[in-house]
Design an enzyme around this catalytic site. Structure first.
Site, PDB file in Angstrom:
ATOM      1  N   ASP A 293       0.737  -1.176   0.020  1.00  0.00           N
ATOM      2  CA  ASP A 293      -0.099   0.019   0.001  1.00  0.00           C
ATOM      3  C   ASP A 293       0.889   1.353   0.043  1.00  0.00           C
ATOM      4  O   ASP A 293       1.315   1.732   1.240  1.00  0.00           O
ATOM      5  CB  ASP A 293      -0.945   0.104   1.276  1.00  0.00           C
ATOM      6  CG  ASP A 293      -1.921   1.126   1.213  1.00  0.00           C
ATOM      7  OD1 ASP A 293      -1.996   1.809   0.363  1.00  0.00           O
ATOM      8  OD2 ASP A 293      -2.256   1.537   2.392  1.00  0.00           O
TER       9      ASP A 293
ATOM     10  N   GLU B  78      -1.723  10.673  -0.125  1.00  0.00           N
ATOM     11  CA  GLU B  78      -3.262   9.836  -0.335  1.00  0.00           C
ATOM     12  C   GLU B  78      -3.670   9.521   1.008  1.00  0.00           C
ATOM     13  O   GLU B  78      -4.687   9.295   1.116  1.00  0.00           O
ATOM     14  CB  GLU B  78      -3.003   8.598  -1.051  1.00  0.00           C
ATOM     15  CG  GLU B  78      -4.244   7.697  -1.499  1.00  0.00           C
ATOM     16  CD  GLU B  78      -4.796   6.906  -0.591  1.00  0.00           C
ATOM     17  OE1 GLU B  78      -5.819   6.606  -0.694  1.00  0.00           O
ATOM     18  OE2 GLU B  78      -3.783   6.555   0.379  1.00  0.00           O
ATOM     19  N   GLU B  79      -2.772   9.059   1.852  1.00  0.00           N
ATOM     20  CA  GLU B  79      -3.108   8.429   3.142  1.00  0.00           C
ATOM     21  C   GLU B  79      -3.870   9.433   4.080  1.00  0.00           C
ATOM     22  O   GLU B  79      -4.597   8.862   5.119  1.00  0.00           O
ATOM     23  CB  GLU B  79      -1.886   7.684   3.909  1.00  0.00           C
ATOM     24  CG  GLU B  79      -1.275   6.507   3.232  1.00  0.00           C
ATOM     25  CD  GLU B  79      -2.269   5.341   2.969  1.00  0.00           C
ATOM     26  OE1 GLU B  79      -3.362   5.059   3.407  1.00  0.00           O
ATOM     27  OE2 GLU B  79      -1.917   4.184   2.446  1.00  0.00           O
TER      28      GLU B  79
ATOM     29  N   HIS C 201      -1.614  -0.827   6.485  1.00  0.00           N
ATOM     30  CA  HIS C 201      -1.325  -0.047   7.546  1.00  0.00           C
ATOM     31  C   HIS C 201      -0.745  -0.757   8.628  1.00  0.00           C
ATOM     32  O   HIS C 201      -0.767  -0.086   9.987  1.00  0.00           O
ATOM     33  CB  HIS C 201      -2.752   0.645   7.785  1.00  0.00           C
ATOM     34  CG  HIS C 201      -3.284   1.568   6.859  1.00  0.00           C
ATOM     35  ND1 HIS C 201      -4.286   2.286   7.064  1.00  0.00           N
ATOM     36  CD2 HIS C 201      -2.734   2.053   5.676  1.00  0.00           C
ATOM     37  CE1 HIS C 201      -4.822   3.153   5.851  1.00  0.00           C
ATOM     38  NE2 HIS C 201      -3.839   2.588   4.968  1.00  0.00           N
TER      39      HIS C 201
END
Length: 473
Positions: free
Chosen positions: A302, A336-337, A434
């Site tokens: 990710d 983005e996160e 995550h």
């Protein structure tokens, strides 16, 4: 082209009088469908060449090896950090060395939250260290920490039904995992909901269906006019332990310490590279993934995998000497996160060109074994994309699904631009999402080869068609 148009017009004029409107529509639909199939037949050889190079040829395992070197060199890439700056500089140089065109950095501002030192210790009914990961944008605790009794709930409804019990306590959410989309609301809003009933902190069961004592982090959102309280995620194992203890009527006390700091926004960049279109260079197909990650693990899944197969798409097209009619633009998003921050600023800067954005593509659900493509667009565009997917029969990945998704491309899709996202076997995606487990060990070179083949065939063919994908006016 004129002959097809005149034939269609003649059929449209004559058939309604003798056979009725529904039959006319059916004939027109068949004509369009046959035309699409004929156009796609011309791309069979180039699609096979892309597949052969990506899966069997000289580019085999290239995206995997590039990603491994990148994450082993840089590590994780949290918004606002030196690691992210180093990652962007690394990619800027790598894209230039790959001899892509118009390699550039577009400046944006991104949040800069720092985790700091953090710990949690259960003091009653016994001493036990609790593994935690603070949630993005959380405030810290006082230096001495917060020591308070725990109340365990399984839902927001239970929390508010027990509001009087929650005042002055640490709320532990032990919500069951239903799906990421449904369950993530506890991570996003758990702190504010707990604060509304007077809680002093919240600890949230990690948003994952499986755990080997591994907490998962993520962004959380404080609600306006609600007091801010510290918040972190804990492992499934500890959340369930707290729930069992509470069900037996045991008093649970936890000491929580968090050194989290919210700094002013930091400078960052979206990283861009292109293959300029040979006939309609102003028209653009965007392929993308995000370069930033959380500050745990390596960010290999990710979204390292998505970013690197997007780079690979341009590399494969360049290596084969292909020159699509439209510009293929790689965008590696930043921030983005934290909610698609870099992509939102990119959209504001480029939305004046929206009529020339043909298709936006993003992959951000891992690069596991691909099963097809998700697509958002009108019926005509779906028909074209369905036929493009048939070019992937040699690797048996031909399914087209609805509802493309991706935080970074959502701005364009909401404005009516067709969108596409890769879909794969993501059963284990949220095991590692995550968490410290998001490392290269999760990645598989064979799967990445296949993902790259799908991504490249689709992006190239759309960019090379004579006309842009139809969209709602």
């Amino acid at each position: 082209m004129k002959l097809i148009f005149l034939t269609t017009a003649l059929v449209s004029y004559m058939l309604p009088a003798c056979l009725g409107f529904p039959y006319e529509q059916e004939v027109l639909h068949q004509t369009k469908h046959e035309r699409i199939k004929k156009v796609m037949a011309d791309y069979k050889d180039v699609a096979n060449a892309i597949i052969d190079l990506a899966v069997h040829g000289g580019a085999q395992n290239r995206s995997y090896n590039r990603l491994a070197r990148f994450v082993d060199t840089i590590g994780n890439r949290m918004s606002g950090t030196e690691n992210l700056k180093n990652a962007i500089n690394y990619m800027y140089k790598a894209l230039q060395e790959d001899k892509l065109q118009n390699v550039s950095l577009e400046p944006v501002k991104v949040p800069h939250w720092v985790r700091g030192e953090e710990s949690a210790m259960m003091l009653k009914p016994r001493n036990k260290s609790i593994a935690i990961l603070g949630l993005g944008s959380s405030i810290g605790t006082p230096p001495e920490g917060i020591s308070a009794e725990v109340i365990v709930v399984s839902s927001f409804t239970e929390l508010h039904n027990r509001a009087k019990e929650a005042k002055g306590k640490i709320v532990v959410y032990n919500q069951p995992f239903v799906s990421y989309g449904e369950t993530v609301q506890y991570r996003a809003y758990g702190a504010s909901e707990a604060a509304k009933v007077g809680a002093v902190a919240s600890l949230i069961r990690s948003i994952t269906p499986f755990s080997v004592y591994s907490p998962h982090t993520g962004w959380q959102d404080y609600q306006k006019d609600v007091p801010k309280i510290p918040t972190a995620c804990i492992s499934i194992e500890d959340a369930e332990m707290f729930a069992r203890m509470a069900s037996r009527g045991e008093t649970i006390v936890v000491l929580l310490k968090m050194g989290a700091i919210n700094n002013p926004d930091a400078d960052s960049f979206n990283t861009v590279a292109e293959i300029v279109g040979s006939k309609y260079p102003e028209q653009v197909v965007i392929v993308s993934g995000h370069l930033d990650s959380w500050d745990v693990g390596q960010g290999a899944m990710d979204d390292g995998g998505g970013a690197f197969i997007s780079w690979e798409a341009l590399s494969l097209i360049k290596d084969l000497g292909l020159h699509p009619k439209r510009t293929l633009r790689l965008v590696l998003w930043t921030g983005e996160e934290q909610g698609g921050v870099g992509a939102g600023q990119y959209y504001q800067s480029h939305k004046k060109d929206i009529s020339n954005i043909d298709l936006v593509m993003e992959t951000d659900i891992g690069t596991f074994m691909p099963t097809g493509l998700q697509f958002s667009g009108n019926t005509e565009a779906q028909a074209i994309m369905t036929e493009i997917m048939q070019l992937l029969k040699p690797i048996n990945i031909t399914n087209l699904y609805g509802n493309a998704e991706g935080t970074d491309i959502s701005y364009w899709m909401e404005a009516g631009v067709p969108g596409a996202s890769l879909i794969d076997e993501i059963d284990k995606y949220f095991w590692f999402h995550h968490s410290q487990g998001d490392t290269m060990t999760v990645q598989n070179p064979v799967w990445m080869n296949l993902c790259a083949a799908v991504w490249t065939v689709v992006s190239y063919v759309v960019a090379d068609l004579e006309e842009m994908l139809p969209r709602e006016r």
